[in-house]
Design an enzyme around this catalytic site. Structure first.
Site, mmCIF file in Angstrom:
data_model
loop_
_atom_site.group_PDB
_atom_site.id
_atom_site.type_symbol
_atom_site.label_atom_id
_atom_site.label_comp_id
_atom_site.label_asym_id
_atom_site.label_seq_id
_atom_site.Cartn_x
_atom_site.Cartn_y
_atom_site.Cartn_z
ATOM 1 N N ASP A 59 0.852 -1.197 0.000
ATOM 2 C CA ASP A 59 0.000 0.000 0.000
ATOM 3 C C ASP A 59 0.883 1.241 0.000
ATOM 4 O OD1 ASP A 59 -1.744 2.074 0.455
ATOM 5 O OD2 ASP A 59 -2.456 1.351 2.400
ATOM 6 N N GLU A 138 30.649 12.193 3.110
ATOM 7 C CA GLU A 138 31.275 12.105 4.432
ATOM 8 C C GLU A 138 30.256 12.528 5.496
ATOM 9 O OE1 GLU A 138 35.865 13.253 3.155
ATOM 10 O OE2 GLU A 138 34.559 14.791 3.998
ATOM 11 N N GLU A 140 28.449 13.232 8.894
ATOM 12 C CA GLU A 140 28.732 13.453 10.317
ATOM 13 C C GLU A 140 27.444 13.237 11.102
ATOM 14 O OE1 GLU A 140 32.055 16.959 9.391
ATOM 15 O OE2 GLU A 140 30.062 17.469 10.120
ATOM 16 N N GLU A 220 34.557 13.958 15.678
ATOM 17 C CA GLU A 220 34.474 15.230 14.967
ATOM 18 C C GLU A 220 34.634 16.404 15.934
ATOM 19 O OE1 GLU A 220 34.428 17.207 12.540
ATOM 20 O OE2 GLU A 220 34.727 15.813 10.904
ATOM 21 N N GLU A 228 32.468 11.060 12.646
ATOM 22 C CA GLU A 228 32.469 10.896 11.195
ATOM 23 C C GLU A 228 33.027 9.519 10.845
ATOM 24 O OE1 GLU A 228 34.849 12.722 7.384
ATOM 25 O OE2 GLU A 228 33.846 14.165 8.703
ATOM 26 N N HIS A 277 29.860 16.457 3.462
ATOM 27 C CA HIS A 277 30.602 16.864 2.282
ATOM 28 C C HIS A 277 30.531 15.732 1.261
ATOM 29 C CE1 HIS A 277 33.086 18.974 5.624
ATOM 30 N NE2 HIS A 277 31.970 19.635 5.372
ATOM 31 N N ARG A 347 38.933 25.019 3.307
ATOM 32 C CA ARG A 347 37.702 24.389 3.787
ATOM 33 C C ARG A 347 36.587 25.400 4.075
ATOM 34 N NH1 ARG A 347 38.715 18.945 5.261
ATOM 35 N NH2 ARG A 347 40.918 18.440 4.966
ATOM 36 N N GLU A 366 34.846 18.547 -4.083
ATOM 37 C CA GLU A 366 34.081 18.285 -2.849
ATOM 38 C C GLU A 366 33.079 19.420 -2.639
ATOM 39 O OE1 GLU A 366 34.935 17.946 1.983
ATOM 40 O OE2 GLU A 366 36.492 18.634 0.597
ATOM 41 N N ARG A 368 30.623 21.078 -0.198
ATOM 42 C CA ARG A 368 30.636 21.026 1.261
ATOM 43 C C ARG A 368 29.342 21.518 1.913
ATOM 44 N NH1 ARG A 368 35.459 20.350 3.611
ATOM 45 N NH2 ARG A 368 35.054 21.798 5.329
#
Length: 478
Positions: A59, A138, A140, A220, A228, A277, A347, A366, A368
């Site tokens: 369903d 990645e 967290e 982390e 992480e 990320h 970063r 990457e 982020r």
């Protein structure tokens, strides 16, 4: 057709596992539109190879974002390549991830997130630009010891606690040994400050036991058990499958140890939130396409891919940062990368080019901004479509920003665009910018409008209607 791709060898492998491990229950898992695993189980005596070709009914009217009650019947088709032995059940249980189809036509269901991800992979091949997109998220998350929350007409509250929480440094515990990670100082200290080494190892080894390769795990930045665990990169659909299995494993390993896991982006005030990320790269004929002689060792294709991500980032956030809580993390001036710029190593940029290795096979970008509440099938598909749009239209990402964005003045940041400030803003951006998602019939107007409608009516508006506890501190004596 939802039944395509079910190889005879794959089905035989599943049946062999059932026999070899004396399986009693087969658990069938699928994903709702929002991104949470759903399931039901059948006994081994009722399970046969026919299910892979004929499907099994359920369903769909009670599943978030799916069918209305007058058209509720749907079919599941198990994917034999997704099989794993469930490590958390008392009864020997084998799990399979399923695709969803219409019971009359057997056509794949347009709102099935896994189907959307499959269409994205198929569209990539039709472009001739590449034949494989690799994704490496990645995620967290927080490992907590206690949680309480409730909401009614005249009250609303939440209460979290962790043995690691910095606020417990003065707690009158039976034996307080100190060693609590201070706010924003949880990154990489050894035991006894890092109290979760063995639990993270148990998670990592369980993940490997169910078929997910793990590269690294660590504490982390935040206090209170922020963690992480990184999976090895894989193709889009496979990685999305793995990510939901990742959540299933980490939550259940924590439960076995008397703890609880949350993937909320911002559960704790005054400390780092949880992001996800997402590393991405394109390949063709087994060769990496993002390595080149341009900035940070990138190819022209990779730079155009970045251009697509940056251009469409506000709309992408509706999928990659899909909760109202997501925007408690995406706040200018704090740790999350809200400024839409790219940079090598830096970063604080929303797109980073990792520089750990000179191997062309390791070259990737990457993104982020995303957080772990993202539905991986839809989120990864949207990222790929944005990147491909950048390549097709040769979107210039502009100049890189190789400086600490957090130290720049407001005047210096004036020309640097940023992510939306709320889920409502992201949904509006998606409404105004989604043509790139419709190419190849990967997304449909129905999926996008359903997503916007659901998120607005079920999340944005209910939050707008409710008083916040902090408002009483601010305004009660007004």
């Amino acid at each position: 057709m939802a039944t395509k791709g079910k190889s005879t060898s794959g089905v035989e492998h599943v049946l062999k596992l059932i026999k070899e491990h004396s399986i009693r229950i087969i658990d069938l898992k699928f994903t709702d539109l929002i991104g949470q695993w759903q399931h039901f189980s059948v006994t081994a005596t009722e399970f046969s190879a026919d299910i892979f070709e004929q499907g099994i009914g359920f369903d769909g009217s009670s599943i978030r974002g799916f069918q209305k009650i007058h058209e509720s019947d749907m079919l599941l088709f198990p994917d034999p390549s997704s099989v794993f032995l469930d490590p958390f059940t008392a009864v020997p249980t084998l799990s399979l991830v399923c695709d969803i189809a219409d019971p009359i036509t057997h056509e794949s269901y347009s709102r099935d997130p896994r189907h959307i991800a499959k269409k994205a992979e198929a569209y990539l091949k039709t472009t001739g630009l590449a034949d494989v997109a690799l994704f490496g998220p990645e995620p967290e998350f927080f490992i907590l010891d206690h949680v309480r929350f409730d909401q009614s007409h005249q009250f609303g509250y939440y209460y979290l606690d962790s043995e690691e929480g910095s606020w417990n440094s003065g707690a009158n515990e039976e034996q307080n040994l100190g060693h609590k990670p201070r706010l924003k100082e949880g990154y990489f200290p050894t035991s006894p400050i890092d109290s979760l080494q063995d639990l993270r190892s148990a998670m990592a080894l369980t993940l490997e036991a169910v078929g997910i390769p793990i590269e690294v795990h660590h504490h982390e930045v935040a206090t209170a058990g922020q963690t992480e665990i990184d999976m090895r990169r894989d193709t889009l659909v496979k990685m999305a499958d793995n990510y939901l299995l990742f959540k299933y494993v980490t939550k259940n390993v924590a439960k076995k140890h008397g703890k609880t896991v949350t993937f909320m982006p911002k559960p704790i005030f005054g400390d780092n939130g949880s992001g996800m990320h997402v590393h991405q790269s394109l390949w063709k004929g087994g060769k990496p396409l993002f390595a080149g002689n341009g900035y940070a060792g990138l190819s022209e294709m990779a730079l155009y891919y970045i251009g697509g991500l940056l251009k469409h980032a506000p709309a992408l956030c509706a999928f990659t940062n899909p909760t109202t809580n997501s925007y408690k993390r995406l706040v200018p001036g704090f740790e999350a990368p809200v400024n839409l710029a790219y940079s090598q190593r830096n970063r604080s940029a929303s797109v980073r080019i990792p520089m750990y290795s000179s191997n062309p096979k390791a070259k990737r970008i990457e993104f982020r901004c995303p957080d772990p509440t993202c539905n991986p099938y839809i989120g990864f598909a949207a990222l790929l479509m944005a990147g491909l749009d950048g390549i097709i239209h040769k979107i210039d990402p502009g100049k890189p920003l190789d400086k600490d964005i957090y130290d720049m003045t407001r005047e210096q940041l004036r020309d640097v665009p940023s992510t939306p400030g709320s889920l409502a803003e992201s949904l509006e951006a998606l409404q105004n910018d989604h043509e790139f998602l419709l190419r190849g019939d990967v997304f449909s107007e129905d999926v996008i409008s359903t997503w916007i409608e659901y998120k607005t009516e079920k999340e944005v508006q209910p939050m707008q209607l409710r008083p916040h506890p902090y408002e009483f501190l601010l305004y009660y004596d007004a």
